[in-house]
Design a protein around this motif. Structure first.
Motif, PDB file in Angstrom:
ATOM      1  N   SER A  24       0.831  -1.205   0.000  1.00  0.00           N
ATOM      2  CA  SER A  24       0.000   0.000   0.000  1.00  0.00           C
ATOM      3  C   SER A  24       0.867   1.257   0.000  1.00  0.00           C
ATOM      4  CB  SER A  24      -0.919   0.000   1.225  1.00  0.00           C
ATOM      5  OG  SER A  24      -1.706   1.168   1.274  1.00  0.00           O
ATOM      6  N   PHE A  25       1.947   1.238   0.784  1.00  0.00           N
ATOM      7  CA  PHE A  25       2.882   2.365   0.821  1.00  0.00           C
ATOM      8  C   PHE A  25       3.504   2.598  -0.551  1.00  0.00           C
ATOM      9  CE2 PHE A  25       7.572   3.041   1.190  1.00  0.00           C
ATOM     10  CZ  PHE A  25       7.519   4.426   1.320  1.00  0.00           C
ATOM     11  N   LEU A  26       3.944   1.525  -1.216  1.00  0.00           N
ATOM     12  CA  LEU A  26       4.555   1.665  -2.541  1.00  0.00           C
ATOM     13  C   LEU A  26       3.566   2.226  -3.556  1.00  0.00           C
ATOM     14  CD1 LEU A  26       6.645  -1.641  -2.840  1.00  0.00           C
ATOM     15  CD2 LEU A  26       7.458   0.652  -2.263  1.00  0.00           C
ATOM     16  N   ARG A  27       2.310   1.771  -3.480  1.00  0.00           N
ATOM     17  CA  ARG A  27       1.298   2.296  -4.405  1.00  0.00           C
ATOM     18  C   ARG A  27       1.052   3.781  -4.174  1.00  0.00           C
ATOM     19  NH1 ARG A  27      -1.250  -2.728  -3.469  1.00  0.00           N
ATOM     20  NH2 ARG A  27      -2.560  -1.791  -1.859  1.00  0.00           N
ATOM     21  N   ASN A  28       0.962   4.185  -2.898  1.00  0.00           N
ATOM     22  CA  ASN A  28       0.750   5.597  -2.593  1.00  0.00           C
ATOM     23  C   ASN A  28       1.927   6.445  -3.033  1.00  0.00           C
ATOM     24  OD1 ASN A  28      -1.773   6.428  -0.743  1.00  0.00           O
ATOM     25  ND2 ASN A  28      -1.257   4.285  -0.367  1.00  0.00           N
ATOM     26  N   PHE A  29       3.135   5.943  -2.849  1.00  0.00           N
ATOM     27  CA  PHE A  29       4.313   6.703  -3.264  1.00  0.00           C
ATOM     28  C   PHE A  29       4.345   6.852  -4.778  1.00  0.00           C
ATOM     29  CE2 PHE A  29       8.627   7.636  -4.362  1.00  0.00           C
ATOM     30  CZ  PHE A  29       9.092   8.429  -3.320  1.00  0.00           C
ATOM     31  N   GLU A  30       4.019   5.778  -5.485  1.00  0.00           N
ATOM     32  CA  GLU A  30       4.013   5.837  -6.951  1.00  0.00           C
ATOM     33  C   GLU A  30       2.967   6.822  -7.447  1.00  0.00           C
ATOM     34  OE1 GLU A  30       3.455   2.816 -10.783  1.00  0.00           O
ATOM     35  OE2 GLU A  30       3.471   2.033  -8.741  1.00  0.00           O
ATOM     36  N   SER A  31       1.792   6.807  -6.800  1.00  0.00           N
ATOM     37  CA  SER A  31       0.731   7.748  -7.198  1.00  0.00           C
ATOM     38  C   SER A  31       1.163   9.182  -6.940  1.00  0.00           C
ATOM     39  CB  SER A  31      -0.550   7.450  -6.424  1.00  0.00           C
ATOM     40  OG  SER A  31      -1.018   6.149  -6.714  1.00  0.00           O
ATOM     41  N   ALA A  32       1.816   9.425  -5.805  1.00  0.00           N
ATOM     42  CA  ALA A  32       2.283  10.770  -5.472  1.00  0.00           C
ATOM     43  C   ALA A  32       3.366  11.218  -6.439  1.00  0.00           C
ATOM     44  CB  ALA A  32       2.806  10.796  -4.035  1.00  0.00           C
ATOM     45  N   ALA A  33       4.229  10.290  -6.842  1.00  0.00           N
ATOM     46  CA  ALA A  33       5.293  10.632  -7.784  1.00  0.00           C
ATOM     47  C   ALA A  33       4.715  11.058  -9.130  1.00  0.00           C
ATOM     48  CB  ALA A  33       6.226   9.438  -7.963  1.00  0.00           C
ATOM     49  N   ILE A  34       3.670  10.366  -9.553  1.00  0.00           N
ATOM     50  CA  ILE A  34       3.015  10.729 -10.817  1.00  0.00           C
ATOM     51  C   ILE A  34       2.357  12.087 -10.684  1.00  0.00           C
ATOM     52  CG2 ILE A  34       1.139  10.112 -12.383  1.00  0.00           C
ATOM     53  CD1 ILE A  34       1.744   7.163 -11.739  1.00  0.00           C
ATOM     54  N   ALA A  35       1.814  12.386  -9.490  1.00  0.00           N
ATOM     55  CA  ALA A  35       1.085  13.646  -9.285  1.00  0.00           C
ATOM     56  C   ALA A  35       1.987  14.869  -9.326  1.00  0.00           C
ATOM     57  CB  ALA A  35       0.335  13.606  -7.952  1.00  0.00           C
ATOM     58  N   ASP A  36       3.175  14.792  -8.669  1.00  0.00           N
ATOM     59  CA  ASP A  36       4.007  16.011  -8.606  1.00  0.00           C
ATOM     60  C   ASP A  36       5.427  15.825  -9.128  1.00  0.00           C
ATOM     61  OD1 ASP A  36       5.290  14.571  -6.633  1.00  0.00           O
ATOM     62  OD2 ASP A  36       5.406  16.249  -5.231  1.00  0.00           O
ATOM     63  N   GLY A  37       5.715  14.653  -9.656  1.00  0.00           N
ATOM     64  CA  GLY A  37       7.021  14.436 -10.268  1.00  0.00           C
ATOM     65  C   GLY A  37       8.112  14.014  -9.317  1.00  0.00           C
ATOM     66  N   SER A  38       7.916  14.120  -8.024  1.00  0.00           N
ATOM     67  CA  SER A  38       8.965  13.726  -7.072  1.00  0.00           C
ATOM     68  C   SER A  38       8.483  12.696  -6.066  1.00  0.00           C
ATOM     69  CB  SER A  38       9.479  14.946  -6.314  1.00  0.00           C
ATOM     70  OG  SER A  38       8.470  15.459  -5.466  1.00  0.00           O
ATOM     71  N   GLY A  39       7.213  12.734  -5.765  1.00  0.00           N
ATOM     72  CA  GLY A  39       6.674  11.772  -4.828  1.00  0.00           C
ATOM     73  C   GLY A  39       6.678  12.253  -3.395  1.00  0.00           C
ATOM     74  N   ALA A  40       7.237  13.405  -3.105  1.00  0.00           N
ATOM     75  CA  ALA A  40       7.356  13.866  -1.725  1.00  0.00           C
ATOM     76  C   ALA A  40       6.205  14.777  -1.320  1.00  0.00           C
ATOM     77  CB  ALA A  40       8.691  14.583  -1.529  1.00  0.00           C
ATOM     78  N   ALA A  41       5.955  15.799  -2.135  1.00  0.00           N
ATOM     79  CA  ALA A  41       4.989  16.829  -1.737  1.00  0.00           C
ATOM     80  C   ALA A  41       3.570  16.291  -1.619  1.00  0.00           C
ATOM     81  CB  ALA A  41       5.020  17.976  -2.739  1.00  0.00           C
ATOM     82  N   ALA A  42       3.187  15.334  -2.472  1.00  0.00           N
ATOM     83  CA  ALA A  42       1.809  14.861  -2.501  1.00  0.00           C
ATOM     84  C   ALA A  42       1.523  13.759  -1.483  1.00  0.00           C
ATOM     85  CB  ALA A  42       1.461  14.370  -3.913  1.00  0.00           C
ATOM     86  N   LEU A  43       2.515  13.318  -0.753  1.00  0.00           N
ATOM     87  CA  LEU A  43       2.304  12.256   0.225  1.00  0.00           C
ATOM     88  C   LEU A  43       1.666  12.790   1.497  1.00  0.00           C
ATOM     89  CD1 LEU A  43       5.628  10.187   0.021  1.00  0.00           C
ATOM     90  CD2 LEU A  43       3.352   9.360  -0.552  1.00  0.00           C
ATOM     91  N   SER A  44       0.820  11.957   2.107  1.00  0.00           N
ATOM     92  CA  SER A  44       0.275  12.300   3.417  1.00  0.00           C
ATOM     93  C   SER A  44       1.397  12.224   4.444  1.00  0.00           C
ATOM     94  CB  SER A  44      -0.842  11.322   3.792  1.00  0.00           C
ATOM     95  OG  SER A  44      -0.292  10.030   4.026  1.00  0.00           O
ATOM     96  N   PRO A  45       1.229  12.840   5.627  1.00  0.00           N
ATOM     97  CA  PRO A  45       2.306  12.810   6.642  1.00  0.00           C
ATOM     98  C   PRO A  45       2.758  11.402   7.018  1.00  0.00           C
ATOM     99  CG  PRO A  45       0.665  14.459   7.220  1.00  0.00           C
ATOM    100  CD  PRO A  45       0.123  13.722   6.030  1.00  0.00           C
ATOM    101  N   VAL A  46       1.796  10.469   7.105  1.00  0.00           N
ATOM    102  CA  VAL A  46       2.162   9.094   7.475  1.00  0.00           C
ATOM    103  C   VAL A  46       3.043   8.469   6.412  1.00  0.00           C
ATOM    104  CG1 VAL A  46       1.277   6.776   7.868  1.00  0.00           C
ATOM    105  CG2 VAL A  46       0.118   8.736   8.900  1.00  0.00           C
ATOM    106  N   TRP A  47       2.616   8.562   5.146  1.00  0.00           N
ATOM    107  CA  TRP A  47       3.405   7.966   4.066  1.00  0.00           C
ATOM    108  C   TRP A  47       4.718   8.705   3.882  1.00  0.00           C
ATOM    109  CZ3 TRP A  47       1.750   3.492   3.833  1.00  0.00           C
ATOM    110  CH2 TRP A  47       0.421   3.143   3.670  1.00  0.00           C
ATOM    111  N   ALA A  48       4.747   9.997   4.119  1.00  0.00           N
ATOM    112  CA  ALA A  48       5.995  10.764   4.005  1.00  0.00           C
ATOM    113  C   ALA A  48       7.002  10.299   5.047  1.00  0.00           C
ATOM    114  CB  ALA A  48       5.718  12.256   4.158  1.00  0.00           C
TER     115      ALA A  48
END
Length: 328
Positions: A24-48
């Motif tokens: 689940s963490f990997l899927r969320n990180f991949e989705s966040a990476a697609i959203a902003d190009g880096s994967g950091a800014a779009a992550l929730s605090p827990v996943w970050a």
């Protein structure tokens, strides 16, 4: 459902919470990476937090899924057998965890080599475990846990959480630290990597043949006992003629080979786990030999064996006693 099948199903299902959480963490990180190009800014605090603390996250998952869940299961089935089986599985899970972590950086050849060797180590140890247990899941727990349960009596139910499970976290996470280092440093292969591979593979081979010789010895004694004949008191042939614990020696070579990878990458501190494991194995060696001497039919032969044969590192027999051994 018979007991063996039931225990096998439990063993396969019990790590699912950690596996599903990590996926689940990997899927969320991949989705966040697609959203902003880096994967950091779009992550929730827990996943970050998970993304920036791989080693801490591995320990958290171990604590809740192994220490807590395994312990709860052990209370339900009145046995701690499962931790022995997962000693052979958790390092494989950890090496894939580190290799697939989103922010991991590493040399692909070194990572791939260590993954393949970890599989070889795991398959050898798993095969030996199941062969020793006659291909039964949960037929018995480690004799040391059984002894401790008798020693601590009514307190064992809560003490086992620390003695059996929390202690395993220290050992397993510690000795697997080189796997973490290998996947945080991107450095080209050099001669020390090949030396580390040689040490690891030597350890796997030595442990395999030592365990096979021990299994054959135990099997022969079981046949002799079934026929009502005296059992052979001691295994002192093959690799066991050069070391009283060649299987332990091979196992330690494997872990120190991994530590050599970490040292080569500039993180010698990661060998602390292998050192602690060796110290604990030295204590286990004392317990095993004490147990051998408590068995009347083999005590005398084993005392002579102790005098003539190296404890761990394979070596020629002590000449003064070896001559006496041959003459008897």
């Amino acid at each position: 459902m018979n007991r063996n099948l039931k225990n096998a199903v439990i063993a396969f299902l019990v790590p699912l919470p950690s596996i599903l959480f990590y996926l689940s963490f990997l899927r969320n990180f991949e989705s966040a990476a697609i959203a902003d190009g880096s994967g950091a800014a779009a992550l929730s605090p827990v996943w970050a937090w998970c993304a920036t603390h791989p080693l801490l996250l591995a320990n958290v998952l171990f604590f809740f899924n192994v220490n807590v869940v395994f312990w709860v299961v052990s209370q339900c089935i009145s046995s701690h057998w499962m931790i022995d089986l997962y000693w052979t599985v958790i390092p494989v899970m950890l090496v894939y965890y580190y290799a697939n972590f989103p922010l991991a950086q590493f040399d692909g050849w070194r990572s791939g080599t260590v993954i393949v060797m970890t599989w070889l180590w795991s398959l050898r140890l798993t095969h030996n475990y199941l062969r020793r247990e006659k291909w039964q899941f949960g037929a018995r727990e480690d004799w040391r846990f059984t002894d401790m349960s008798r020693q601590y009596g009514g307190n064992w139910w809560w003490m086992s959480f620390f003695s059996v499970y929390v202690s395993q976290q220290v050992f397993l996470m510690g000795i697997c630290l080189p796997m973490y280092i290998i996947h945080t440093v991107d450095k080209p292969l050099n001669v020390w990597d090949f030396a580390a591979v040689a040490v690891c593979l030597t350890g796997i081979v030595v442990a395999y043949f030592a365990d096979t010789q021990l299994h054959e010895f135990v099997t022969r004694n079981e046949v002799l006992e079934g026929l009502g004949k005296p059992k052979v008191p001691n295994l002192d042939r093959g690799m066991w003629s050069y070391s009283r614990h060649p299987n332990y020696f091979g196992e330690q070579l494997w872990w120190w080979g991994l530590a050599l990878f970490a040292w080569n990458l500039g993180h010698g501190w990661a060998s602390a786990g292998a050192l602690v494991n060796s110290l604990c194995l030295a204590y286990v060696t004392v317990l095993v030999e004490r147990r051998m001497l408590e068995q009347e039919y083999r005590a005398e032969a084993y005392r002579l064996y102790q005098k003539t044969t190296s404890v761990w590192i394979p070596w020629v027999k002590s000449s003064a006693f070896a001559a006496k051994d041959k003459s008897t």
